[in-house]
Design a protein around this motif. Structure first.
Motif, PDB file in Angstrom:
ATOM      1  N   LYS A  71      11.555  10.198  -5.402  1.00 29.09           N
ATOM      2  CA  LYS A  71      10.676  10.053  -4.232  1.00 29.09           C
ATOM      3  C   LYS A  71       9.732   8.866  -4.385  1.00 29.09           C
ATOM      4  O   LYS A  71       9.424   8.184  -3.404  1.00 29.09           O
ATOM      5  CB  LYS A  71       9.894  11.344  -3.997  1.00 29.09           C
ATOM      6  CG  LYS A  71      10.766  12.468  -3.482  1.00 29.09           C
ATOM      7  CD  LYS A  71       9.969  13.729  -3.270  1.00 29.09           C
ATOM      8  CE  LYS A  71      10.870  14.839  -2.744  1.00 29.09           C
ATOM      9  NZ  LYS A  71      10.137  16.090  -2.558  1.00 29.09           N
ATOM     10  N   THR A  74      11.909   5.555  -3.931  1.00 28.85           N
ATOM     11  CA  THR A  74      12.325   5.246  -2.559  1.00 28.85           C
ATOM     12  C   THR A  74      11.151   5.064  -1.606  1.00 28.85           C
ATOM     13  O   THR A  74      11.357   4.745  -0.439  1.00 28.85           O
ATOM     14  CB  THR A  74      13.229   6.368  -2.017  1.00 28.85           C
ATOM     15  OG1 THR A  74      12.507   7.596  -2.050  1.00 28.85           O
ATOM     16  CG2 THR A  74      14.511   6.468  -2.823  1.00 28.85           C
ATOM     17  N   GLN A  76       9.074   7.453  -0.639  1.00 29.47           N
ATOM     18  CA  GLN A  76       8.696   8.693   0.050  1.00 29.47           C
ATOM     19  C   GLN A  76       7.329   9.177  -0.416  1.00 29.47           C
ATOM     20  O   GLN A  76       6.593   9.784   0.345  1.00 29.47           O
ATOM     21  CB  GLN A  76       9.739   9.784  -0.196  1.00 29.47           C
ATOM     22  CG  GLN A  76      11.066   9.508   0.435  1.00 29.47           C
ATOM     23  CD  GLN A  76      12.100  10.561   0.060  1.00 29.47           C
ATOM     24  OE1 GLN A  76      11.852  11.432  -0.769  1.00 29.47           O
ATOM     25  NE2 GLN A  76      13.279  10.462   0.645  1.00 29.47           N
ATOM     26  N   LEU A  77       7.011   8.931  -1.684  1.00 27.68           N
ATOM     27  CA  LEU A  77       5.686   9.215  -2.227  1.00 27.68           C
ATOM     28  C   LEU A  77       5.010   7.881  -2.530  1.00 27.68           C
ATOM     29  O   LEU A  77       5.620   6.991  -3.117  1.00 27.68           O
ATOM     30  CB  LEU A  77       5.769  10.044  -3.512  1.00 27.68           C
ATOM     31  CG  LEU A  77       6.159  11.499  -3.383  1.00 27.68           C
ATOM     32  CD1 LEU A  77       6.282  12.132  -4.769  1.00 27.68           C
ATOM     33  CD2 LEU A  77       5.147  12.277  -2.566  1.00 27.68           C
ATOM     34  N   ARG A  78       3.760   7.760  -2.136  1.00 27.91           N
ATOM     35  CA  ARG A  78       2.987   6.536  -2.396  1.00 27.91           C
ATOM     36  C   ARG A  78       1.860   6.859  -3.374  1.00 27.91           C
ATOM     37  O   ARG A  78       1.622   8.010  -3.731  1.00 27.91           O
ATOM     38  CB  ARG A  78       2.405   5.988  -1.085  1.00 27.91           C
ATOM     39  CG  ARG A  78       3.444   5.680  -0.014  1.00 27.91           C
ATOM     40  CD  ARG A  78       4.394   4.578  -0.488  1.00 27.91           C
ATOM     41  NE  ARG A  78       5.423   4.305   0.489  1.00 27.91           N
ATOM     42  CZ  ARG A  78       5.452   3.250   1.275  1.00 27.91           C
ATOM     43  NH1 ARG A  78       4.502   2.336   1.200  1.00 27.91           N
ATOM     44  NH2 ARG A  78       6.443   3.094   2.131  1.00 27.91           N
ATOM     45  N   ASP A  81      -0.451   9.589  -2.414  1.00 32.87           N
ATOM     46  CA  ASP A  81       0.134  10.936  -2.451  1.00 32.87           C
ATOM     47  C   ASP A  81       0.051  11.569  -3.839  1.00 32.87           C
ATOM     48  O   ASP A  81       0.081  12.794  -3.963  1.00 32.87           O
ATOM     49  CB  ASP A  81       1.601  10.902  -2.016  1.00 32.87           C
ATOM     50  CG  ASP A  81       1.768  10.419  -0.583  1.00 32.87           C
ATOM     51  OD1 ASP A  81       0.879  10.689   0.246  1.00 32.87           O
ATOM     52  OD2 ASP A  81       2.803   9.772  -0.308  1.00 32.87           O
ATOM     53  N   PHE A 191      10.788  -1.089  -0.646  1.00 38.54           N
ATOM     54  CA  PHE A 191      10.202  -0.452   0.545  1.00 38.54           C
ATOM     55  C   PHE A 191       8.925  -1.207   0.920  1.00 38.54           C
ATOM     56  O   PHE A 191       8.339  -1.910   0.115  1.00 38.54           O
ATOM     57  CB  PHE A 191       9.899   1.034   0.294  1.00 38.54           C
ATOM     58  CG  PHE A 191       9.058   1.310  -0.928  1.00 38.54           C
ATOM     59  CD1 PHE A 191       7.672   1.181  -0.881  1.00 38.54           C
ATOM     60  CD2 PHE A 191       9.642   1.732  -2.122  1.00 38.54           C
ATOM     61  CE1 PHE A 191       6.903   1.435  -1.994  1.00 38.54           C
ATOM     62  CE2 PHE A 191       8.869   1.979  -3.244  1.00 38.54           C
ATOM     63  CZ  PHE A 191       7.491   1.833  -3.185  1.00 38.54           C
TER      64      PHE A 191
END
Length: 193
Positions: A71, A74, A76-78, A81, A191
């Protein structure tokens, strides 16, 4: 002159007969053999169960570490987060299927960015006084949660002090915890930051 047999002489004469009868008697031998073998058998069963449960816990933790790393990789988690205790709580929420309620206090998480994979390969750890100490070459590091931006190289290391449930095994291992460890190193995808 005839010798009179006294009570002590009679007692000594009966003793060899008693022991020989006792050694020949097999009526209770099965119970005695079972009693002798029951303790080692129970110890073996508990050791096998303890090992299986600990192995399952290690595998669950490794899968959670891989999932969190995917995650992060990709996007999905920054960083926001996983800031503070969020990453630790996220891992504990998934670990609760197999661990007790003391997860946040027994869990240590290190997430950091590296310039190259060779720099990440220098990262290590040692255990002193039951505590995990992170190292990078000869320098010690503190635990941090600082993921890098897109296309950066990152490493996530998760340490959990797994409780030993069987008291006899805990005594033989010199404590009531063993260390479970999972690690993954990756490069983030491109990303948008």
């Amino acid at each position: 002159m005839s010798k009179e047999v006294g009570p002590t002489d009679e007692h000594q004469a009966r003793r060899p007969r008693f022991f020989s009868r006792f050694l020949r008697d097999r009526r209770g031998s099965t119970a005695i053999e079972f009693a002798i073998l029951a303790i080692p058998f129970a110890l073996l069963v508990f050791a096998i169960l303890e090992s299986c449960i600990a192995f399952a816990g290690q595998e669950v933790m490794a899968n959670i570490t891989d999932d969190v790393a995917r995650k992060l990789r990709t996007g999905q988690l920054r960083a926001a987060d996983v800031a503070g205790d969020n990453l630790k709580n996220m891992i504990c929420d998934k670990l609760e299927i197999i661990v007790s309620q003391d997860c946040p206090t027994q869990l240590d998480v290190d997430l950091r960015q590296y310039t190259t994979f060779a720099d990440a390969a220098l990262a290590g750890f040692k255990i002193q006084g039951g505590q995990v100490i992170l190292t990078n070459g000869n320098a010690t590091q503190s635990f941090t949660v600082a993921p890098g931006p897109a296309e950066s190289k990152n490493m996530l290391r998760v340490f959990y002090k797994w409780p030993i449930m069987t008291d006899l095994l805990a005594q033989s291992m010199g404590g009531n915890k063993t260390l479970h460890f999972a690690s993954i190193t990756w490069q983030n995808e491109p990303f948008g930051n």
